[in-house]
Design a protein around this motif. Structure first.
Motif, PDB file in Angstrom:
ATOM      1  N   GLY A  75       0.802  -1.218   0.000  1.00 13.19           N
ATOM      2  CA  GLY A  75       0.000   0.000   0.000  1.00 13.19           C
ATOM      3  C   GLY A  75       0.836   1.269   0.000  1.00 13.19           C
ATOM      4  O   GLY A  75       0.344   2.336  -0.387  1.00 13.19           O
ATOM      5  N   HIS A  76       2.090   1.164   0.448  1.00  7.71           N
ATOM      6  CA  HIS A  76       2.964   2.348   0.516  1.00  7.71           C
ATOM      7  C   HIS A  76       4.162   2.243  -0.434  1.00  7.71           C
ATOM      8  O   HIS A  76       5.152   2.949  -0.275  1.00  7.71           O
ATOM      9  N   ARG A  77       4.060   1.358  -1.417  1.00  7.58           N
ATOM     10  CA  ARG A  77       5.181   1.178  -2.335  1.00  7.58           C
ATOM     11  C   ARG A  77       5.424   2.460  -3.134  1.00  7.58           C
ATOM     12  O   ARG A  77       4.518   3.283  -3.321  1.00  7.58           O
ATOM     13  N   THR A  78       6.624   2.595  -3.628  1.00  3.38           N
ATOM     14  CA  THR A  78       7.032   3.783  -4.367  1.00  3.38           C
ATOM     15  C   THR A  78       7.183   3.463  -5.852  1.00  3.38           C
ATOM     16  O   THR A  78       7.093   2.298  -6.269  1.00  3.38           O
ATOM     17  N   THR A  79       7.452   4.502  -6.637  1.00  7.21           N
ATOM     18  CA  THR A  79       7.724   4.301  -8.062  1.00  7.21           C
ATOM     19  C   THR A  79       8.941   3.409  -8.253  1.00  7.21           C
ATOM     20  O   THR A  79       8.984   2.576  -9.167  1.00  7.21           O
ATOM     21  N   ALA A  80       9.905   3.561  -7.372  1.00  9.89           N
ATOM     22  CA  ALA A  80      11.102   2.713  -7.439  1.00  9.89           C
ATOM     23  C   ALA A  80      10.744   1.247  -7.213  1.00  9.89           C
ATOM     24  O   ALA A  80      11.297   0.350  -7.866  1.00  9.89           O
ATOM     25  N   ASP A  81       9.813   0.987  -6.291  1.00  7.81           N
ATOM     26  CA  ASP A  81       9.369  -0.387  -6.055  1.00  7.81           C
ATOM     27  C   ASP A  81       8.665  -0.945  -7.297  1.00  7.81           C
ATOM     28  O   ASP A  81       8.847  -2.120  -7.648  1.00  7.81           O
ATOM     29  N   ASP A  82       7.865  -0.100  -7.949  1.00 13.95           N
ATOM     30  CA  ASP A  82       7.209  -0.527  -9.189  1.00 13.95           C
ATOM     31  C   ASP A  82       8.239  -0.891 -10.251  1.00 13.95           C
ATOM     32  O   ASP A  82       8.086  -1.870 -10.977  1.00 13.95           O
ATOM     33  N   ASP A  83       9.279  -0.093 -10.345  1.00  8.44           N
ATOM     34  CA  ASP A  83      10.315  -0.344 -11.350  1.00  8.44           C
ATOM     35  C   ASP A  83      11.046  -1.652 -11.082  1.00  8.44           C
ATOM     36  O   ASP A  83      11.518  -2.315 -12.015  1.00  8.44           O
ATOM     37  N   LYS A  84      11.147  -2.035  -9.804  1.00  7.31           N
ATOM     38  CA  LYS A  84      11.884  -3.248  -9.442  1.00  7.31           C
ATOM     39  C   LYS A  84      11.035  -4.514  -9.541  1.00  7.31           C
ATOM     40  O   LYS A  84      11.544  -5.617  -9.312  1.00  7.31           O
ATOM     41  N   ALA A  85       9.766  -4.367  -9.870  1.00 10.85           N
ATOM     42  CA  ALA A  85       8.890  -5.534  -9.963  1.00 10.85           C
ATOM     43  C   ALA A  85       9.346  -6.451 -11.097  1.00 10.85           C
ATOM     44  O   ALA A  85      10.020  -6.025 -12.050  1.00 10.85           O
ATOM     45  N   ILE A  86       8.980  -7.708 -10.978  1.00  9.86           N
ATOM     46  CA  ILE A  86       9.261  -8.688 -12.029  1.00  9.86           C
ATOM     47  C   ILE A  86       8.060  -8.708 -12.969  1.00  9.86           C
ATOM     48  O   ILE A  86       6.961  -9.114 -12.578  1.00  9.86           O
ATOM     49  N   LYS A  87       8.257  -8.241 -14.191  1.00 13.99           N
ATOM     50  CA  LYS A  87       7.158  -8.157 -15.151  1.00 13.99           C
ATOM     51  C   LYS A  87       6.980  -9.504 -15.846  1.00 13.99           C
ATOM     52  O   LYS A  87       7.923 -10.078 -16.389  1.00 13.99           O
ATOM     53  N   VAL A  88       5.760 -10.007 -15.823  1.00 10.20           N
ATOM     54  CA  VAL A  88       5.417 -11.257 -16.494  1.00 10.20           C
ATOM     55  C   VAL A  88       4.688 -10.893 -17.785  1.00 10.20           C
ATOM     56  O   VAL A  88       3.617 -10.274 -17.744  1.00 10.20           O
ATOM     57  N   VAL A  89       5.265 -11.267 -18.915  1.00  7.05           N
ATOM     58  CA  VAL A  89       4.705 -10.907 -20.225  1.00  7.05           C
ATOM     59  C   VAL A  89       4.347 -12.189 -20.968  1.00  7.05           C
ATOM     60  O   VAL A  89       5.213 -13.026 -21.243  1.00  7.05           O
ATOM     61  N   PHE A  90       3.063 -12.343 -21.285  1.00 12.46           N
ATOM     62  CA  PHE A  90       2.624 -13.543 -22.004  1.00 12.46           C
ATOM     63  C   PHE A  90       3.198 -13.531 -23.421  1.00 12.46           C
ATOM     64  O   PHE A  90       3.130 -12.522 -24.133  1.00 12.46           O
ATOM     65  N   LYS A  91       3.728 -14.699 -23.812  1.00 14.53           N
ATOM     66  CA  LYS A  91       4.356 -14.800 -25.132  1.00 14.53           C
ATOM     67  C   LYS A  91       3.586 -15.746 -26.048  1.00 14.53           C
ATOM     68  O   LYS A  91       3.145 -15.363 -27.123  1.00 14.53           O
ATOM     69  N   ASP A  92       3.412 -16.986 -25.627  1.00 13.71           N
ATOM     70  CA  ASP A  92       2.743 -17.989 -26.458  1.00 13.71           C
ATOM     71  C   ASP A  92       1.618 -18.654 -25.677  1.00 13.71           C
ATOM     72  O   ASP A  92       1.801 -19.045 -24.517  1.00 13.71           O
ATOM     73  N   GLU A  93       0.462 -18.791 -26.309  1.00 14.20           N
ATOM     74  CA  GLU A  93      -0.627 -19.553 -25.715  1.00 14.20           C
ATOM     75  C   GLU A  93      -0.285 -21.038 -25.766  1.00 14.20           C
ATOM     76  O   GLU A  93       0.114 -21.548 -26.820  1.00 14.20           O
ATOM     77  N   LEU A  94      -0.466 -21.734 -24.650  1.00 16.17           N
ATOM     78  CA  LEU A  94      -0.245 -23.176 -24.635  1.00 16.17           C
ATOM     79  C   LEU A  94      -1.487 -23.934 -25.065  1.00 16.17           C
ATOM     80  O   LEU A  94      -1.415 -25.093 -25.452  1.00 16.17           O
TER      81      LEU A  94
END
Length: 408
Positions: free
Chosen positions: A157-176
């Motif tokens: 709830g108190h995360r910063t923009t820096a915390d957002d930048d450090k997140a691990i982004k999951v990007v869908f590539k191929d449908e199984l």
């Protein structure tokens, strides 16, 4: 689909209550991830072609530890799955898979319907894993779990923009496998309740929310009640009007359920926080008014003369405790005083009144898988709210009840 290709995994996946479940692939030995969540979470991930993992650094008596939040929706009103990471096989597996560059992810809802699977890329923006920060995982204990979740909620709830930048982004590539699917269920053991019609259908995107939610509620109830103890859409014979959405009962109790849901579509998920609040308030208002009407009818009749699917059904109400249960799509924690007022409003009309969002209702049914235990838990929950005049967050109540039952 995961469980069709590997049926040996079905008991593990189907028995998991919900959240993030890492599993070793039976052939490759590489970890895959099962995400078991409500329909809104799954659709949000599909519409956004991915989501983010936030690996929150938390301080403990043993130094730096971590907890995980999976973030699926908009910044203002996020849909999140919180996961404690402990010094056990699951915790270590989660940390391992977060370090992968590529990951297979399978999404199932609470009734084990597999809606989509993707091969995804993981892009670490600078988490403690990428920075190789030493981590001290804690030993699992109920008190530790409670503390971890409280700290994680505050951190997120108190995360910063820096915390957002450090997140691990999951990007869908191929449908199984194709994600735009329609499920028809004709299993007799699933449709042994009154009014089932012998079959049901389900989709992830839902315009007609009521049809699907009512049947999902019945599926939850079937963990505690036998099919013939449950009736879908019972109709009063004197007026031809529906009494309640779902009714369940045994020799001691009669449960009257009013259900309200919203469409599960891109436009509904994109509503503003203010719109979501107003929708929730309107759903509660309508459901309470309907619950009052149903309660008055039941209180005035020893025998309820009903029809279900054009078949007459006479239900004995005399001498039974009447439980009025309202289930809405979501409830907001900061509106607790308004919820308590609803409990007061229903006093005298029924023996017990309970108001839950769908997620909390599912958790009650999972935690108390027989009719007497479920009814006892719901009535105790209701009594505590009325007695103390303070709304109790239902999922926290279930966790605390579990700890008491385990003697902790």
């Amino acid at each position: 689909m995961l469980t069709l290709k590997h049926p040996e995994l079905a008991p593990l996946v189907y028995g998991y209550p919900g959240g993030l479940l890492p599993i070793r692939h039976p052939e490759s030995g590489k970890l895959l991830l099962v995400i078991k969540a409500r329909k809104e979470y799954i659709l949000a991930a599909r519409l956004n072609s991915g989501f983010s993992f936030y690996l929150a650094p938390l301080m403990s008596t043993s130094g730096l530890t971590v907890a995980l939040t999976a973030f699926f929706d908009d910044y203002e009103e996020p849909l999140v799955i919180q996961t404690g990471i402990f010094n056990d096989p699951d915790g270590k597996d989660i940390l391992e898979l977060l370090g992968y560059g590529e990951l297979d992810i399978h999404f199932l809802d609470e009734h084990n319907r597999e809606w989509m699977s993707y091969r995804a890329t993981l892009r670490d923006g600078g988490s403690v894993i990428a920075e190789r920060t030493p981590i001290g995982l804690l030993t699992y204990h109920n008190e530790t779990v409670t503390g971890i979740y409280a700290a994680l909620t505050q951190w997120f709830g108190h995360r910063t923009t820096a915390d957002d930048d450090k997140a691990i982004k999951v990007v869908f590539k191929d449908e199984l496998f194709p994600s735009d699917i329609f499920i028809t269920d004709i299993r007799p053991e699933v449709h042994d309740y009154l009014g089932s019609g012998g079959h049901s259908r389900s989709t992830l995107e839902r315009e007609d929310a009521g049809y699907f939610q009512e049947r999902d509620i019945v599926l939850n109830l079937k963990s505690a009640f036998r099919g013939p103890q449950i009736a879908l859409n019972p109709v009063r014979r004197d007026t031809g009007k529906e009494l309640v959405d779902v009714m369940a009962g045994n020799s001691t109790h009669l449960v009257l359920i009013q259900a309200k849901d919203s469409p599960n579509t891109g436009s509904s998920l994109a509503r503003t926080l203010d719109r979501k609040r107003r929708t929730s308030q309107n759903q509660i208002e309508k459901a309470v008014n309907q619950a009052k009407g149903a309660a008055k009818y039941v209180r005035g009749h020893d025998i309820l003369e009903l029809t279900v699917d054009d078949n007459d059904l006479d239900v004995e109400a005399s001498g039974k405790s009447i439980v009025s249960l309202i289930i809405v799509q979501e409830m907001f924690l900061d509106e607790g005083s308004q919820f308590v007022a609803r409990y007061r409003e229903m006093q005298g009309l029924v023996d017990f009144f309970v108001m839950l969002d769908y997620s909390a209702f599912s958790q009650f049914c999972y935690e108390f898988p027989n009719d007497q235990d479920l009814l006892a838990a719901l009535t105790t929950y209701s009594s505590d709210i009325v007695k103390n005049g303070i709304w109790i967050e239902p999922q926290a109540y279930v966790i605390n009840h579990r700890k008491k039952r385990m003697g902790r």
